[in-house]
Motif scaffolding. Structure first.
Motif, PDB file in Angstrom:
ATOM      1  N   GLN A   1       0.842  -1.191   0.000  1.00 28.25           N
ATOM      2  CA  GLN A   1       0.000   0.000   0.000  1.00 28.25           C
ATOM      3  C   GLN A   1       0.881   1.247   0.000  1.00 28.25           C
ATOM      4  O   GLN A   1       1.730   1.426   0.869  1.00 28.25           O
ATOM      5  N   VAL A   2       0.668   2.113  -0.972  1.00 31.72           N
ATOM      6  CA  VAL A   2       1.454   3.335  -1.078  1.00 31.72           C
ATOM      7  C   VAL A   2       0.941   4.363  -0.076  1.00 31.72           C
ATOM      8  O   VAL A   2      -0.257   4.577   0.060  1.00 31.72           O
ATOM      9  N   GLN A   3       1.856   4.979   0.622  1.00 34.21           N
ATOM     10  CA  GLN A   3       1.495   6.033   1.555  1.00 34.21           C
ATOM     11  C   GLN A   3       2.438   7.213   1.379  1.00 34.21           C
ATOM     12  O   GLN A   3       3.647   7.037   1.240  1.00 34.21           O
ATOM     13  N   LEU A   4       1.863   8.407   1.384  1.00 32.23           N
ATOM     14  CA  LEU A   4       2.636   9.641   1.252  1.00 32.23           C
ATOM     15  C   LEU A   4       2.398  10.502   2.473  1.00 32.23           C
ATOM     16  O   LEU A   4       1.247  10.726   2.854  1.00 32.23           O
ATOM     17  N   VAL A   5       3.482  11.009   3.066  1.00 32.58           N
ATOM     18  CA  VAL A   5       3.367  11.843   4.257  1.00 32.58           C
ATOM     19  C   VAL A   5       4.139  13.136   4.031  1.00 32.58           C
ATOM     20  O   VAL A   5       5.359  13.116   3.860  1.00 32.58           O
ATOM     21  N   GLU A   6       3.409  14.261   4.035  1.00 35.05           N
ATOM     22  CA  GLU A   6       4.025  15.568   3.866  1.00 35.05           C
ATOM     23  C   GLU A   6       4.420  16.145   5.224  1.00 35.05           C
ATOM     24  O   GLU A   6       3.783  15.868   6.240  1.00 35.05           O
ATOM     25  N   SER A   7       5.448  16.978   5.215  1.00 39.62           N
ATOM     26  CA  SER A   7       5.871  17.693   6.414  1.00 39.62           C
ATOM     27  C   SER A   7       6.566  18.980   5.998  1.00 39.62           C
ATOM     28  O   SER A   7       6.910  19.161   4.829  1.00 39.62           O
ATOM     29  N   GLY A   8       6.757  19.876   6.976  1.00 34.70           N
ATOM     30  CA  GLY A   8       7.513  21.088   6.734  1.00 34.70           C
ATOM     31  C   GLY A   8       6.701  22.355   6.584  1.00 34.70           C
ATOM     32  O   GLY A   8       7.264  23.444   6.436  1.00 34.70           O
ATOM     33  N   GLY A   9       5.382  22.237   6.624  1.00 37.46           N
ATOM     34  CA  GLY A   9       4.565  23.428   6.512  1.00 37.46           C
ATOM     35  C   GLY A   9       4.646  24.294   7.762  1.00 37.46           C
ATOM     36  O   GLY A   9       5.235  23.903   8.771  1.00 37.46           O
ATOM     37  N   GLY A  10       4.070  25.492   7.676  1.00 39.64           N
ATOM     38  CA  GLY A  10       4.070  26.387   8.828  1.00 39.64           C
ATOM     39  C   GLY A  10       3.716  27.796   8.434  1.00 39.64           C
ATOM     40  O   GLY A  10       3.242  28.060   7.327  1.00 39.64           O
ATOM     41  N   LEU A  11       3.961  28.693   9.369  1.00 40.91           N
ATOM     42  CA  LEU A  11       3.696  30.122   9.182  1.00 40.91           C
ATOM     43  C   LEU A  11       5.010  30.831   8.879  1.00 40.91           C
ATOM     44  O   LEU A  11       5.995  30.663   9.607  1.00 40.91           O
ATOM     45  N   VAL A  12       5.005  31.621   7.816  1.00 39.65           N
ATOM     46  CA  VAL A  12       6.213  32.346   7.432  1.00 39.65           C
ATOM     47  C   VAL A  12       5.821  33.730   6.932  1.00 39.65           C
ATOM     48  O   VAL A  12       4.721  33.925   6.395  1.00 39.65           O
ATOM     49  N   GLN A  13       6.704  34.685   7.107  1.00 41.67           N
ATOM     50  CA  GLN A  13       6.441  36.051   6.639  1.00 41.67           C
ATOM     51  C   GLN A  13       6.681  36.144   5.133  1.00 41.67           C
ATOM     52  O   GLN A  13       7.458  35.358   4.565  1.00 41.67           O
ATOM     53  N   PRO A  14       6.034  37.090   4.479  1.00 41.04           N
ATOM     54  CA  PRO A  14       6.295  37.300   3.047  1.00 41.04           C
ATOM     55  C   PRO A  14       7.785  37.500   2.795  1.00 41.04           C
ATOM     56  O   PRO A  14       8.469  38.200   3.548  1.00 41.04           O
ATOM     57  N   GLY A  15       8.271  36.852   1.728  1.00 42.61           N
ATOM     58  CA  GLY A  15       9.688  36.907   1.420  1.00 42.61           C
ATOM     59  C   GLY A  15      10.495  35.794   2.064  1.00 42.61           C
ATOM     60  O   GLY A  15      11.671  35.603   1.732  1.00 42.61           O
ATOM     61  N   GLY A  16       9.871  35.063   2.959  1.00 41.06           N
ATOM     62  CA  GLY A  16      10.560  33.990   3.653  1.00 41.06           C
ATOM     63  C   GLY A  16      10.599  32.687   2.863  1.00 41.06           C
ATOM     64  O   GLY A  16      10.153  32.634   1.702  1.00 41.06           O
ATOM     65  N   SER A  17      11.128  31.650   3.519  1.00 42.51           N
ATOM     66  CA  SER A  17      11.312  30.355   2.857  1.00 42.51           C
ATOM     67  C   SER A  17      10.791  29.224   3.728  1.00 42.51           C
ATOM     68  O   SER A  17      10.782  29.320   4.960  1.00 42.51           O
ATOM     69  N   LEU A  18      10.386  28.159   3.057  1.00 40.95           N
ATOM     70  CA  LEU A  18      10.014  26.912   3.715  1.00 40.95           C
ATOM     71  C   LEU A  18      10.465  25.761   2.832  1.00 40.95           C
ATOM     72  O   LEU A  18      10.541  25.902   1.604  1.00 40.95           O
ATOM     73  N   ARG A  19      10.711  24.627   3.455  1.00 45.12           N
ATOM     74  CA  ARG A  19      11.056  23.430   2.713  1.00 45.12           C
ATOM     75  C   ARG A  19      10.080  22.313   3.089  1.00 45.12           C
ATOM     76  O   ARG A  19      10.038  21.886   4.238  1.00 45.12           O
ATOM     77  N   LEU A  20       9.312  21.887   2.120  1.00 41.96           N
ATOM     78  CA  LEU A  20       8.376  20.795   2.330  1.00 41.96           C
ATOM     79  C   LEU A  20       9.026  19.469   1.936  1.00 41.96           C
ATOM     80  O   LEU A  20       9.858  19.420   1.028  1.00 41.96           O
ATOM     81  N   SER A  21       8.618  18.413   2.629  1.00 46.51           N
ATOM     82  CA  SER A  21       9.098  17.076   2.300  1.00 46.51           C
ATOM     83  C   SER A  21       7.922  16.135   2.119  1.00 46.51           C
ATOM     84  O   SER A  21       6.884  16.293   2.775  1.00 46.51           O
ATOM     85  N   CYS A  22       8.107  15.160   1.257  1.00 48.53           N
ATOM     86  CA  CYS A  22       7.095  14.133   1.017  1.00 48.53           C
ATOM     87  C   CYS A  22       7.797  12.782   1.092  1.00 48.53           C
ATOM     88  O   CYS A  22       8.624  12.460   0.224  1.00 48.53           O
ATOM     89  N   ALA A  23       7.483  12.028   2.134  1.00 51.06           N
ATOM     90  CA  ALA A  23       8.083  10.706   2.316  1.00 51.06           C
ATOM     91  C   ALA A  23       7.119   9.643   1.805  1.00 51.06           C
ATOM     92  O   ALA A  23       5.962   9.599   2.224  1.00 51.06           O
ATOM     93  N   ALA A  24       7.605   8.808   0.922  1.00 50.57           N
ATOM     94  CA  ALA A  24       6.783   7.755   0.318  1.00 50.57           C
ATOM     95  C   ALA A  24       7.161   6.402   0.887  1.00 50.57           C
ATOM     96  O   ALA A  24       8.350   6.073   0.987  1.00 50.57           O
ATOM     97  N   SER A  25       6.164   5.643   1.280  1.00 52.16           N
ATOM     98  CA  SER A  25       6.405   4.287   1.759  1.00 52.16           C
ATOM     99  C   SER A  25       5.528   3.314   0.979  1.00 52.16           C
ATOM    100  O   SER A  25       4.509   3.712   0.397  1.00 52.16           O
ATOM    101  N   GLY A  26       5.932   2.042   0.989  1.00 51.97           N
ATOM    102  CA  GLY A  26       5.204   1.068   0.197  1.00 51.97           C
ATOM    103  C   GLY A  26       5.183   1.479  -1.258  1.00 51.97           C
ATOM    104  O   GLY A  26       4.202   1.284  -1.960  1.00 51.97           O
ATOM    105  N   PHE A  27       6.269   2.069  -1.693  1.00 46.70           N
ATOM    106  CA  PHE A  27       6.257   2.780  -2.968  1.00 46.70           C
ATOM    107  C   PHE A  27       6.243   1.848  -4.157  1.00 46.70           C
ATOM    108  O   PHE A  27       7.080   0.982  -4.290  1.00 46.70           O
TER     109      PHE A  27
END
Length: 125
Positions: A1-27
């Motif tokens: 069974q394929v499962q995808l889990v996102e992480s890394g979201g949040g609150l950031v000010q305009p002009g800022g940066s974020l890095r999202l990740s997507c971990a796949a299992s049972g791929f």
């Protein structure tokens, strides 16, 4: 069974940066690519970026070109989305999805399959 889990979201000010990740299992190696999509309040889900799992080709929506970068770590079955110069209009729930056909941007948008649960990104001062 394929499962995808996102992480890394949040609150950031305009002009800022974020890095999202997507971990796949049972791929399932039959999937051609992984894609990032987002849905803002009151709007439909839209494509952000796609990356081929075979040759690393990448595609971006016009609204994020030059600001967002998608990358893969095949050894860890993980895809990242580096988001720089964030704008309030980038506020949305960001989803990772498996893609059956990653040979072009259009194909990526048309062939998304399994979704992750999403991660909230809020850009606000």
């Amino acid at each position: 069974q394929v499962q995808l889990v996102e992480s890394g979201g949040g609150l950031v000010q305009p002009g800022g940066s974020l890095r999202l990740s997507c971990a796949a299992s049972g791929f399932a190696l039959g999937y051609s690519a992984l894609g990032w999509f987002r849905q803002a309040p009151g709007k439909g889900r839209e494509g952000v970026s796609c990356i081929s799992l075979s040759d690393g080709d990448t595609y971006y929506a016009d609204s994020v070109k030059g600001r967002f970068t998608v990358s893969r770590d095949n050894a860890k079955n993980t895809v990242h989305l580096q988001m720089n110069s964030l704008k309030p209009e980038d506020t949305a729930v960001y989803y990772c999805a498996t893609v059956r056909d990653g040979r072009s941007w259009r194909a990526c948008l048309a062939s998304r399959d399994i979704w992750g649960q999403g991660t909230q990104v809020t850009v606000s001062s």
